[in-house]
Design an enzyme around this catalytic site. Sequence first.
Site, PDB file in Angstrom:
ATOM      1  N   ARG A 180       0.822  -1.207   0.000  1.00  0.00           N
ATOM      2  CA  ARG A 180       0.000   0.000   0.000  1.00  0.00           C
ATOM      3  C   ARG A 180       0.856   1.258   0.000  1.00  0.00           C
ATOM      4  O   ARG A 180       0.576   2.218  -0.718  1.00  0.00           O
ATOM      5  CB  ARG A 180      -0.918   0.007   1.230  1.00  0.00           C
ATOM      6  CG  ARG A 180      -1.908   1.157   1.229  1.00  0.00           C
ATOM      7  CD  ARG A 180      -2.675   1.222   2.532  1.00  0.00           C
ATOM      8  NE  ARG A 180      -1.829   1.620   3.658  1.00  0.00           N
ATOM      9  CZ  ARG A 180      -2.277   2.248   4.737  1.00  0.00           C
ATOM     10  NH1 ARG A 180      -3.562   2.525   4.845  1.00  0.00           N
ATOM     11  NH2 ARG A 180      -1.472   2.573   5.722  1.00  0.00           N
ATOM     12  N   TRP A 221       4.304   2.803   6.407  1.00  0.00           N
ATOM     13  CA  TRP A 221       4.433   4.003   5.575  1.00  0.00           C
ATOM     14  C   TRP A 221       3.790   5.225   6.230  1.00  0.00           C
ATOM     15  O   TRP A 221       4.380   6.298   6.278  1.00  0.00           O
ATOM     16  CB  TRP A 221       3.795   3.724   4.220  1.00  0.00           C
ATOM     17  CG  TRP A 221       3.860   4.806   3.203  1.00  0.00           C
ATOM     18  CD1 TRP A 221       4.829   4.992   2.260  1.00  0.00           C
ATOM     19  CD2 TRP A 221       2.887   5.845   2.977  1.00  0.00           C
ATOM     20  NE1 TRP A 221       4.526   6.084   1.472  1.00  0.00           N
ATOM     21  CE2 TRP A 221       3.343   6.614   1.896  1.00  0.00           C
ATOM     22  CE3 TRP A 221       1.687   6.191   3.589  1.00  0.00           C
ATOM     23  CZ2 TRP A 221       2.638   7.717   1.406  1.00  0.00           C
ATOM     24  CZ3 TRP A 221       0.984   7.281   3.112  1.00  0.00           C
ATOM     25  CH2 TRP A 221       1.460   8.028   2.039  1.00  0.00           C
ATOM     26  N   ASP A 222       2.583   5.090   6.743  1.00  0.00           N
ATOM     27  CA  ASP A 222       1.867   6.218   7.348  1.00  0.00           C
ATOM     28  C   ASP A 222       2.636   6.787   8.540  1.00  0.00           C
ATOM     29  O   ASP A 222       2.796   8.002   8.667  1.00  0.00           O
ATOM     30  CB  ASP A 222       0.480   5.781   7.833  1.00  0.00           C
ATOM     31  CG  ASP A 222      -0.433   5.358   6.710  1.00  0.00           C
ATOM     32  OD1 ASP A 222      -1.328   6.130   6.348  1.00  0.00           O
ATOM     33  OD2 ASP A 222      -0.247   4.236   6.180  1.00  0.00           O
ATOM     34  N   SER A 223       3.094   5.901   9.411  1.00  0.00           N
ATOM     35  CA  SER A 223       3.817   6.345  10.600  1.00  0.00           C
ATOM     36  C   SER A 223       5.107   7.051  10.218  1.00  0.00           C
ATOM     37  O   SER A 223       5.434   8.118  10.757  1.00  0.00           O
ATOM     38  CB  SER A 223       4.141   5.147  11.495  1.00  0.00           C
ATOM     39  OG  SER A 223       2.972   4.455  11.879  1.00  0.00           O
TER      40      SER A 223
END
Length: 241
Positions: free
Chosen positions: A75, A185-187
């Site tokens: 993702r 990825w988000d973190s």
Amino acid sequence: MKSVDLVIPCYNEERVLAKSVERLRAWCEMNLAAYRWRIVVADNASTDGTLEIAKRLAAEDPDGVGYIHLDRKGRGRALTRAWLATTADAACYMDVDLSTDLEMITPLLAGVLEEGYDVAYGSRVAGAADVERSLKREINSRGYILLIKALFWTKFSDAQCGFKAITREAAQALLPNVRDGEWFWDSELLILAEKNGYRLKEVPVKWVEDPDTRVKFPNDIIKMVSGLVRLRFRRLGLRKS
């Protein structure tokens, strides 16, 4: 008129993709008249009919829907590719299940397109948030953000809500420095953004848990914690392009 790409990352989502895109497109037509907008399906190595559905939706509405395809799953990789490729003023993303109430798109985009923020993120733990999720996910989420705060002394309240927006300029600077291509990825994005002085806007969300989540407990949680440990021992300054 300012512009935005609304990205939906997908892996084997043939069952819900068309319905979700239609729902999002109808909402945008009714509520985003102030912006030029486009929905982008970011398919990352699906093995079902997801890519074919994305191609069909794009052919039916080439101005309103586009797609990209990656041969490698992840993702984060799909979002990096889509956000770096955008020519819009800003880009956002949301999970294909549309767990976050679409009305939250308005304050999310206002943050990066009108209010001077570089990144806006959905928060399921902010005081005004309205969330329906299992006790296990509630404990995991709150424990994970506490760990981030302990390791990095960050201020943002929710790292993993699948609902974020970014200006094109911030994306071009930050994303080449984000190494993870999966759930961490988000973190990593938010930690790098805050530590490098980018302005972050918190958007309390209305959010309902999807029982068909692709997050795998405990494997993906272990991977995200491992990502935090690796990042803790890395220089957090951005590489200059």
